[in-house]
Scaffold this active site. Structure first.
Site, PDB file in Angstrom:
ATOM      1  N   GLY A 232       1.079  -1.225   0.042  1.00 56.50           N
ATOM      2  CA  GLY A 232      -0.265   0.033   0.288  1.00 56.50           C
ATOM      3  C   GLY A 232       0.852   1.017   0.324  1.00 56.50           C
ATOM      4  O   GLY A 232       0.649   2.607   0.686  1.00 56.50           O
TER       5      GLY A 232
ATOM      6  N   ARG B 250     -19.454  -6.468   6.667  1.00 52.63           N
ATOM      7  CA  ARG B 250     -17.700  -6.946   6.944  1.00 52.63           C
ATOM      8  C   ARG B 250     -17.566  -7.848   6.557  1.00 52.63           C
ATOM      9  O   ARG B 250     -16.341  -8.226   6.284  1.00 52.63           O
ATOM     10  CB  ARG B 250     -17.784  -6.718   8.453  1.00 52.63           C
ATOM     11  CG  ARG B 250     -16.985  -7.334   9.516  1.00 52.63           C
ATOM     12  CD  ARG B 250     -16.273  -5.656   9.972  1.00 52.63           C
ATOM     13  NE  ARG B 250     -15.661  -5.806  10.696  1.00 52.63           N
ATOM     14  CZ  ARG B 250     -15.499  -5.310  11.967  1.00 52.63           C
ATOM     15  NH1 ARG B 250     -16.346  -5.428  12.586  1.00 52.63           N
ATOM     16  NH2 ARG B 250     -13.929  -5.543  12.374  1.00 52.63           N
TER      17      ARG B 250
ATOM     18  N   GLN C 153      -0.029 -11.828   0.178  1.00 50.77           N
ATOM     19  CA  GLN C 153       0.922 -11.508   0.912  1.00 50.77           C
ATOM     20  C   GLN C 153       1.720 -12.216   2.261  1.00 50.77           C
ATOM     21  O   GLN C 153       2.986 -12.593   2.486  1.00 50.77           O
ATOM     22  CB  GLN C 153       0.561 -10.015   1.379  1.00 50.77           C
ATOM     23  CG  GLN C 153       0.184  -9.612  -0.399  1.00 50.77           C
ATOM     24  CD  GLN C 153      -0.125  -7.749   0.532  1.00 50.77           C
ATOM     25  OE1 GLN C 153       0.463  -7.471   1.735  1.00 50.77           O
ATOM     26  NE2 GLN C 153      -0.092  -7.262  -0.509  1.00 50.77           N
TER      27      GLN C 153
ATOM     28  N   GLY D 121      -3.033  -2.688   7.457  1.00 49.13           N
ATOM     29  CA  GLY D 121      -4.338  -2.498   6.984  1.00 49.13           C
ATOM     30  C   GLY D 121      -6.089  -3.263   7.651  1.00 49.13           C
ATOM     31  O   GLY D 121      -5.454  -4.447   8.042  1.00 49.13           O
TER      32      GLY D 121
ATOM     33  N   ASP E 198      -4.094   3.448  18.731  1.00 51.23           N
ATOM     34  CA  ASP E 198      -5.488   3.368  19.771  1.00 51.23           C
ATOM     35  C   ASP E 198      -4.571   3.342  20.955  1.00 51.23           C
ATOM     36  O   ASP E 198      -5.757   4.454  22.168  1.00 51.23           O
ATOM     37  CB  ASP E 198      -6.153   1.768  19.837  1.00 51.23           C
ATOM     38  CG  ASP E 198      -6.628   1.580  18.994  1.00 51.23           C
ATOM     39  OD1 ASP E 198      -7.515   2.193  18.385  1.00 51.23           O
ATOM     40  OD2 ASP E 198      -6.411   0.541  18.056  1.00 51.23           O
TER      41      ASP E 198
ATOM     42  N   ARG F 208      -3.981   7.188  21.259  1.00 54.33           N
ATOM     43  CA  ARG F 208      -5.171   8.229  21.127  1.00 54.33           C
ATOM     44  C   ARG F 208      -5.437   8.001  23.172  1.00 54.33           C
ATOM     45  O   ARG F 208      -6.491   9.374  23.305  1.00 54.33           O
ATOM     46  CB  ARG F 208      -6.685   7.016  20.856  1.00 54.33           C
ATOM     47  CG  ARG F 208      -6.046   7.497  18.810  1.00 54.33           C
ATOM     48  CD  ARG F 208      -7.484   6.627  17.937  1.00 54.33           C
ATOM     49  NE  ARG F 208      -7.554   6.801  16.746  1.00 54.33           N
ATOM     50  CZ  ARG F 208      -7.606   6.478  15.870  1.00 54.33           C
ATOM     51  NH1 ARG F 208      -8.179   5.280  15.589  1.00 54.33           N
ATOM     52  NH2 ARG F 208      -7.094   6.980  14.842  1.00 54.33           N
TER      53      ARG F 208
ATOM     54  N   HIS G 152      -8.778  -4.230  16.941  1.00 53.81           N
ATOM     55  CA  HIS G 152      -8.893  -2.789  16.707  1.00 53.81           C
ATOM     56  C   HIS G 152      -9.745  -2.595  15.886  1.00 53.81           C
ATOM     57  O   HIS G 152     -10.012  -2.861  14.615  1.00 53.81           O
ATOM     58  CB  HIS G 152      -7.380  -2.570  15.817  1.00 53.81           C
ATOM     59  CG  HIS G 152      -7.187  -1.298  14.744  1.00 53.81           C
ATOM     60  ND1 HIS G 152      -6.904   0.477  16.318  1.00 53.81           N
ATOM     61  CD2 HIS G 152      -8.004  -0.666  13.708  1.00 53.81           C
ATOM     62  CE1 HIS G 152      -7.401   1.206  14.932  1.00 53.81           C
ATOM     63  NE2 HIS G 152      -7.781   0.527  13.810  1.00 53.81           N
TER      64      HIS G 152
HETATM   65  N1  LIG Z   1      -4.894  -0.439  12.591  1.00 56.00           N
HETATM   66  C1  LIG Z   1      -4.680   1.412  11.997  1.00 56.00           C
HETATM   67  O1  LIG Z   1      -4.624   1.720  13.316  1.00 56.00           O
HETATM   68  C2  LIG Z   1      -5.375   2.138  10.857  1.00 56.00           C
HETATM   69  C3  LIG Z   1      -5.232   1.105   9.721  1.00 56.00           C
HETATM   70  N2  LIG Z   1      -5.745   1.967   8.718  1.00 56.00           N
HETATM   71  C4  LIG Z   1      -5.687   0.827   7.935  1.00 56.00           C
HETATM   72  O2  LIG Z   1      -4.955   0.930   6.975  1.00 56.00           O
HETATM   73  C5  LIG Z   1      -5.709   0.504   5.478  1.00 56.00           C
HETATM   74  C6  LIG Z   1      -4.729   1.788   4.498  1.00 56.00           C
HETATM   75  O3  LIG Z   1      -4.800   3.074   4.474  1.00 56.00           O
HETATM   76  P1  LIG Z   1      -4.403   4.369   3.976  1.00 56.00           P
HETATM   77  O4  LIG Z   1      -2.901   4.406   3.426  1.00 56.00           O
HETATM   78  O5  LIG Z   1      -5.136   5.719   4.404  1.00 56.00           O
HETATM   79  O6  LIG Z   1      -5.178   4.203   2.331  1.00 56.00           O
HETATM   80  P2  LIG Z   1      -5.486   4.747   0.884  1.00 56.00           P
HETATM   81  O7  LIG Z   1      -6.242   4.389   0.595  1.00 56.00           O
HETATM   82  O8  LIG Z   1      -4.614   5.868   0.924  1.00 56.00           O
HETATM   83  O9  LIG Z   1      -4.394   3.003   0.433  1.00 56.00           O
HETATM   84  C7  LIG Z   1      -4.677   1.734   0.536  1.00 56.00           C
HETATM   85  C8  LIG Z   1      -3.293   1.262  -0.460  1.00 56.00           C
HETATM   86  O10 LIG Z   1      -4.652  -0.094  -0.103  1.00 56.00           O
HETATM   87  C9  LIG Z   1      -4.404  -0.683  -1.739  1.00 56.00           C
HETATM   88  N3  LIG Z   1      -5.428  -1.408  -2.151  1.00 56.00           N
HETATM   89  C10 LIG Z   1      -4.797  -2.685  -2.050  1.00 56.00           C
HETATM   90  N4  LIG Z   1      -5.981  -3.351  -2.574  1.00 56.00           N
HETATM   91  C11 LIG Z   1      -6.757  -2.863  -2.777  1.00 56.00           C
HETATM   92  C12 LIG Z   1      -8.288  -2.957  -3.592  1.00 56.00           C
HETATM   93  N5  LIG Z   1      -8.762  -3.709  -3.260  1.00 56.00           N
HETATM   94  N6  LIG Z   1      -8.604  -1.329  -3.412  1.00 56.00           N
HETATM   95  C13 LIG Z   1      -8.215   0.036  -3.259  1.00 56.00           C
HETATM   96  N7  LIG Z   1      -7.316  -0.424  -2.639  1.00 56.00           N
HETATM   97  C14 LIG Z   1      -6.180  -1.731  -2.666  1.00 56.00           C
HETATM   98  C15 LIG Z   1      -4.160   0.780  -2.570  1.00 56.00           C
HETATM   99  O11 LIG Z   1      -2.514   0.249  -2.747  1.00 56.00           O
HETATM  100  P3  LIG Z   1      -2.562  -1.051  -3.832  1.00 56.00           P
HETATM  101  O12 LIG Z   1      -3.294  -0.104  -5.346  1.00 56.00           O
HETATM  102  O13 LIG Z   1      -1.159  -0.169  -4.269  1.00 56.00           O
HETATM  103  O14 LIG Z   1      -2.165  -2.118  -3.454  1.00 56.00           O
HETATM  104  C16 LIG Z   1      -3.773   2.180  -1.771  1.00 56.00           C
HETATM  105  O15 LIG Z   1      -2.864   2.501  -2.085  1.00 56.00           O
HETATM  106  C17 LIG Z   1      -6.749   0.985   5.337  1.00 56.00           C
HETATM  107  O16 LIG Z   1      -7.169  -0.485   5.088  1.00 56.00           O
HETATM  108  C18 LIG Z   1      -6.977   1.231   6.813  1.00 56.00           C
HETATM  109  O17 LIG Z   1      -8.560   1.118   7.561  1.00 56.00           O
HETATM  110  C19 LIG Z   1      -6.114   3.159   8.734  1.00 56.00           C
HETATM  111  C20 LIG Z   1      -5.916   3.638   9.629  1.00 56.00           C
HETATM  112  C21 LIG Z   1      -5.165   3.345  11.273  1.00 56.00           C
HETATM  113  O1  LIG Z   2     -11.050   2.084   9.636  1.00 53.92           O
HETATM  114  C1  LIG Z   2     -10.048   3.334   9.761  1.00 53.92           C
HETATM  115  O2  LIG Z   2      -9.647   2.875   8.374  1.00 53.92           O
HETATM  116  C2  LIG Z   2      -9.772   3.865  10.500  1.00 53.92           C
HETATM  117  C3  LIG Z   2      -9.159   3.058  11.341  1.00 53.92           C
HETATM  118  O3  LIG Z   2      -9.041   2.009  11.548  1.00 53.92           O
HETATM  119  C4  LIG Z   2      -8.200   4.390  12.622  1.00 53.92           C
HETATM  120  O4  LIG Z   2      -8.342   5.764  12.519  1.00 53.92           O
HETATM  121  O5  LIG Z   2      -8.448   3.909  13.329  1.00 53.92           O
END
Ligand SMILES: NC(=O)C1=CN([C@@H]2O[C@H](COP(=O)(O)OP(=O)(O)OC[C@H]3O[C@@H](n4cnc5c(N)ncnc54)[C@H](OP(=O)(O)O)[C@@H]3O)[C@@H](O)[C@H]2O)C=CC1
Ligand SMILES: O=C([O-])CC(=O)C(=O)O
Length: 441
Positions: A105, A192, A206, A224, A253, A256, A281
């Site tokens: 990503g 979900r 992966q 992710g 978390d 936060r 999460h």
């Molecule tokens: N655990 C945590 O604390 C947090 C987790 N997250 C999660 O992190 C992840 C990434 O967030 P963020 O970087 O903001 O997201 P973005 O949408 O900016 O980037 C996500 C990347 O995921 C890839 N991707 C892989 N499969 C798909 C698909 N089927 N459709 C669309 N995109 C896809 C894309 O890259 P490519 O095309 O190169 O594959 C894309 O660039 C999300 O799942 C989000 O919910 C977010 C915040 C906190």
């Molecule tokens: O659901 C999301 O992508 C955002 C997320 O995980 C967070 O902010 O903790």
């Protein structure tokens, strides 16, 4: 003597070897075609690639060489392939051996903050040269080239390689860290269970790739969403890598929760310690105020408002991600990147005496009575060697136990829902309807 090569785009195919101290972009599009049968991308902006091998301090004028010289192709691909002898330089002679950090990503929002922190040295230290391996897709390959160009323009001394690709079997080769951020965001109307399946497929693939080509002791941080179950799927598909090495990011978390406790107590957040996030999460996560401390005192001694702790504080932490999405129109990216840095640093530096940190890890052998064979956020300590131990000296009361149970039940349900991806049979989805990702509310 300096050597430079001109390699037309037609010869830019697959990297087969790189010097340990190069800065290069590598597209793996040919192997991607082979494995995934997708079209190759035009590389117009990379049509005149220069590849330099610098062995003296003074670079000389590039020399154009034959495009199809197989020896040269093996040695150097991409826009810049500067080679250095790090050990020969006074400033870099004492540096550690380079480590390889894979990021999926990598063209996304979180990675856009994270990569520059890693390259700057603030994550692994000022004497740790870095090779970045960036995984994208057909969707993002152009953007990934943009990311690589920005990294290049940042002139980070520690950043010695930048490779981009769309094939995890190429990109994860010898990775010592894998930061798995890429995932499909949940769209309107998507169940979900559907998200678990779509992203689970990504993490199963992966996991298999890591198992096949990464360093056998690779440390994997899954960001992710739904990150706990994605991490479980990933580790189940990587049986040769210790299950203990897989983490689901819950550090955001924890951060936060620390912020909210500090605000309520009227102290700066560096006074808040021993904060555990238990569980998933998701909105069932449990920010633990029973074991947390403020200025070394139990939080309950400092904040006597139990109703606030049990209700307002807990819900604020659980739903912070969703509130942020309402404000920003997208999920937390900068603070998530910061929390990934914190999570890595917690594993590569010794945990301060008496303190601990939260991370989602495999539950087998846990001392808390939490169900085995799931990925659950728990309190950990590290000696700074990349490994960790679960903290034993935590206390529980009925409130904490019942909240932990709810998150455990949710993760067990998620696990049943992805049985087809963990090799455990037929999936049955009976997910509790009232729980969500932080960003889903
Ligand atoms: N655990 C945590 O604390 C947090 C987790 N997250 C999660 O992190 C992840 C990434 O967030 P963020 O970087 O903001 O997201 P973005 O949408 O900016 O980037 C996500 C990347 O995921 C890839 N991707 C892989 N499969 C798909 C698909 N089927 N459709 C669309 N995109 C896809 C894309 O890259 P490519 O095309 O190169 O594959 C894309 O660039 C999300 O799942 C989000 O919910 C977010 C915040 C906190
Ligand atoms: O659901 C999301 O992508 C955002 C997320 O995980 C967070 O902010 O903790």
């Amino acid at each position: 003597m300096a050597v430079a090569e001109f390699i037309p785009s037609s010869s830019l195919n697959k990297r087969t070897s790189l010097y340990s101290s190069q800065l290069s972009y590598v597209s793996t599009q040919i192997s991607h075609q082979r494995r995934l049968s997708v079209r190759s991308l035009p590389r117009t902006n990379y049509s005149s690639q220069i590849c330099c091998s610098v062995t003296s301090k003074e670079a000389q004028a590039p020399t154009v060489v034959q495009a199809d010289d197989p020896k040269k192709k093996n040695e150097c691909y991409g826009v810049f392939c500067l080679t250095y002898d790090l050990k020969a330089e006074e400033e870099t002679g004492s540096w550690k051996k380079m480590i390889s950090v894979a990021v999926s990503g990598a063209a996304g929002m979180i990675a856009n903050h994270l990569l520059f922190k890693i390259a700057s040295g603030e994550v692994f230290g000022p004497d740790q040269p870095i090779a970045l391996r960036l995984l994208g897709s057909e969707r993002s390959l152009q953007a990934l080239e943009g990311v690589a160009m920005e990294l290049e323009d940042s002139l980070y001394p520690l950043l010695r390689e930048v490779n981009i690709g769309t094939d995890p079997y190429e990109v994860f080769q010898d990775a010592e860290w894998a930061l798995l951020i890429g995932a499909k965001p949940r769209g309107p109307g998507m169940e979900r269970a559907g998200l678990l399946d779509i992203n689970g497929q990504i993490y199963a693939a992966q996991g298999k790739a890591l198992n096949a080509v990464a360093s056998p002791n690779v440390k994997v941080i899954v960001v992710g969403n739904p990150c706990n179950t994605n991490a479980l799927i990933c580790l189940k598909n990587a049986p040769n890598i210790p299950a203990k090495n897989f983490h689901a990011l819950t550090r955001l978390d924890e951060n936060r929760a620390k912020c909210q406790l500090a605000l309520k107590a009227g102290v700066f957040y560096d006074k808040v310690s021993n904060v555990t996030i238990w569980g998933n999460h998701s909105t069932t996560q449990v920010p633990d105020f029973l074991n947390a401390k403020i200025n070394g005192l139990s939080v309950k001694e400092v904040i006597k408002d139990t109703k606030w702790l049990e209700e307002e504080f807990t819900e604020k932490v659980q739903k912070r991600g969703g509130v942020l999405i309402q404000k920003w129109g997208r999920s937390s990216a900068a603070s998530t990147a910061v929390s990934i840095v914190d999570a890595i640093r917690s594993l590569v530096t010794p945990t301060p005496e008496g303190d601990w940190f939260s991370t989602g890890v495999y539950t087998n052998g846990n001392p808390y009575g939490i169900a085995e064979d799931i990925v659950f956020s728990m309190p950990c300590r590290s000696k700074g060697d990349g490994d960790y131990e679960l903290v034993k000296e935590v206390i529980f009361d009925d409130y904490l136990r019942s909240r932990i149970k709810k998150s455990e039940d949710e993760l067990l349900a998620e696990k049943r829902c992805v049985a087809h991806l963990t090799g455990e049979g037929i999936a049955v989805c009976d997910l509790p309807g009232d729980t969500m990702l932080p960003g889903e509310m």
